[in-house]
Design an enzyme around this catalytic site. Structure first.
Site, PDB file in Angstrom:
ATOM      1  CD  GLU A 240      -2.707   1.368   2.459  1.00 33.32           C
ATOM      2  OE1 GLU A 240      -3.318   2.428   2.674  1.00 33.32           O
ATOM      3  OE2 GLU A 240      -2.795   0.363   3.192  1.00 33.32           O
ATOM      4  CE  LYS A 372      -4.418 -17.604  13.239  1.00 33.70           C
ATOM      5  NZ  LYS A 372      -4.034 -18.363  14.425  1.00 33.70           N
ATOM      6  CG  ASP A 448      -0.984 -16.387  12.458  1.00 34.26           C
ATOM      7  OD1 ASP A 448      -1.394 -15.990  11.355  1.00 34.26           O
ATOM      8  OD2 ASP A 448      -1.449 -17.383  13.040  1.00 34.26           O
ATOM      9  CG  HIS A 546      -4.059   7.398  -0.445  1.00 40.05           C
ATOM     10  ND1 HIS A 546      -3.835   6.046  -0.386  1.00 40.05           N
ATOM     11  CD2 HIS A 546      -4.138   7.820   0.847  1.00 40.05           C
ATOM     12  CE1 HIS A 546      -3.794   5.652   0.880  1.00 40.05           C
ATOM     13  NE2 HIS A 546      -3.972   6.712   1.645  1.00 40.05           N
TER      14      HIS A 546
END
Length: 561
Positions: A240, A372, A448, A546
């Protein structure tokens, strides 16, 4: 060199003179054996080389487009390769063509005159037979036929793909064969997915199964982040645009104002099995037994047998009918600790089965952990490392570096991060983009990535201080789940990023200190990212930034074609 045609060389040595009356015989050269003029022979081999090279390149390009294996050859391709080898051999000896000719025309009994040695053009090549090279120990390699047979077996299903590593004993070759079998099965090319340059042995049995390559993610550096009096250069793996640049600007603002400070509030990994009883009263009996302080020491001894680092801290129970959920919390040293706590929980369940034989263990994880998944229990009770990080940003830095004002930031934070998130019904999402920074640092350091879900729980607070002149900013993150040993942290790239932060491996002096330090660095990086993004929004710079940094200037149509 004489380029005229010469008669074939005799197989006996010729003297420089002959019998009386006969003219002297000229010494023959190896090039004299050519049936054509030398310039014509050279032209033929040059033309052959370039035409065959063009043909092979064209054929290989077609094979790549149609995903046809390059080593499967047609008769014309074999002939082309042989012709290319012949032309290469000739052209390599272009300035020593006599040597090449001697191999073709000289019988085994021929002897050369001292005066008939190769001419100047061949002086660089020794016509004597090369010395015998010592035998080299053979290396065991699979032939192309054996690999082709293995690929066919995988495609046909007679050899399971997951058994290739054990059958071949070579992890990289197994990945290559699996990759080719996948391409043939799907008819899709994996040409853009790298295969070489990766240690497949390092992931065997612990990081990834059935690999066919690896994905490249660029790593940028934000910093220095001045945190608790120390400087850190933070690695961020992301695709990004603006993210690293924005975080870097936040680090600059924090550094200019004297740095940030952090505190680890809790360090506790959790696992919550679900067990079932015939009645709800029996489930309540176990709940009372487990939560009774008198029994805690006994359960802790049983739990701690799983590891020298695992230390049980507490058990929190919840009942749903006749089902009981027991949330075990423990410290896990420098490991993230999921496997460690699971082993300890299994030890306790085996121990409890003696006194509660009617207990039916439904699952080692009953989602009360919660792993998660966004969950209020993690937001309230915490999981992993609970960290708070704060900094005071002076008014001048807010104006000159962040291009906004203290009042604008405070108002935006209240209406966006607090009120807006409440309107949205957010769970742990009272921030601007904490997950952006958490994910980037997690991928770079071998954590993770899926645990970004709960690790990104964050509430960002901003308040005007010192009579409204300065900005106090803080982030509170109750469930940062990180480790510096195990899992992806041992891979070369991720290990290098951990080393950059000074938290590689386990701490020998104070077990657990490296992982706690990493958690504070994550929180400090989030603080920098929140400060910069909120400033960009307050100043109306978000879209402009951006468009500048997150839009590719490459012609996508050319890439697609």
């Amino acid at each position: 060199m004489d380029v005229r045609r010469r008669p074939p060389m005799r197989s006996v040595r010729q003297s420089s003179t002959t019998s009386a009356g006969e003219p002297p015989v000229k010494h023959l050269k190896p090039s004299d054996a050519l049936p054509l003029p030398l310039y014509l022979t050279n032209g033929i081999f040059f033309a052959l080389f370039f035409s065959v090279a063009y043909f092979l390149l064209h054929r290989w390009r077609e094979k790549i487009r149609t995903s046809t294996p390059l080593h499967v050859l047609t008769l014309s391709e074999i002939a082309a390769i042989v012709s290319m080898l012949a032309s290469v051999i000739y052209l390599l000896g272009f300035f020593g063509v006599d040597f090449v000719q001697s191999l073709v025309t000289r019988p085994s009994g021929d002897v050369w005159d001292e005066d008939s040695r190769p001419g100047p053009c061949a002086a660089a090549i020794d016509c004597c037979p090369p010395p015998k090279v010592a035998d080299v120990a053979p290396v065991t390699v699979f032939s192309s036929e054996e690999e082709e047979e293995m690929i066919r077996s995988v495609v046909a299903g007679s050899v399971p793909s997951y058994l290739l590593e054990s059958k071949l004993g070579d992890c990289k070759r197994a990945a290559a064969i699996r990759r080719e079998a996948l391409q043939r099965t799907t008819g899709r090319s994996l040409a853009g997915l790298p295969l070489d340059g990766f240690d497949y042995e390092a992931i065997l049995g612990q990081c990834c199964e059935m690999p066919v390559g690896y994905v490249q993610i660029p790593v940028g550096i934000a910093g220095p982040l001045l945190l608790d009096g120390r400087e850190y250069w933070v690695p961020m793996a992301t695709t990004e645009g603006c993210l690293v640049a924005s975080t870097n600007r936040g680090c600059k603002a924090i550094f200019t104002c004297g740095g940030a400070s952090s505190m680890v509030l809790r360090d506790r990994m959790t696992r919550a099995p679900v067990v079932r009883f015939p009645t709800a009263s029996r489930a309540a009996d176990l709940k009372l037994f487990v939560e009774d302080p008198i029994n805690f020491d006994t359960l802790a001894v049983v739990f701690n047998r799983s590891s020298r680092f695992a230390r049980l801290q507490g058990i929190h129970c919840a009942i749903a009918g006749k089902n009981l959920y027991m949330r075990f919390g423990c410290s896990t040293g420098d490991a993230m600790g999921m496997n460690m706590v699971s082993k300890g929980v299994q030890n306790v369940l085996d121990f409890l089965q003696t006194d509660f034989p009617d207990m039916d263990v439904i699952g080692i994880s009953g989602n009360f952990c919660s792993d998660k998944k966004p969950a209020a229990v993690n937001w309230i009770e915490g999981r992993g490392k609970s960290v708070v990080c704060e900094a005071i940003i002076g008014d001048e830095v807010v104006r000159k570096v962040l291009k906004t004002s203290v009042a604008a930031l405070v108002e935006l934070n209240m209406l966006k991060n607090l009120t807006g998130s409440a309107v949205a019904g957010a769970l742990g999402g009272f921030n601007a983009h904490a997950s952006n920074i958490v994910s980037a640092v997690y991928i770079a350091t071998g954590q993770d990535p899926a645990q970004n879900v709960e690790s990104s729980h964050c509430i960002t607070m901003m308040e005007a201080v010192n009579d409204g002149k300065d900005l106090h900013i803080s982030v509170t993150m109750p469930s940062i789940e990180v480790g510096t040993v195990g899992g992806g942290t041992q891979l070369a790239s991720q290990s290098a990023c951990l080393n950059l932060l000074g938290v590689k491996g386990a701490s020998k002096e104070s077990p657990g200190s490296n992982s706690r330090l990493l958690a504070t660095i994550v929180a400090g990086s989030v603080l920098a990212g929140e400060l910069s993004l909120m400033s960009a929004i307050a100043a109306g710079q978000l879209v402009k930034s951006h468009l500048k940094y997150n839009r590719s200037s490459r012609d996508v149509s050319k890439i697609a074609s």
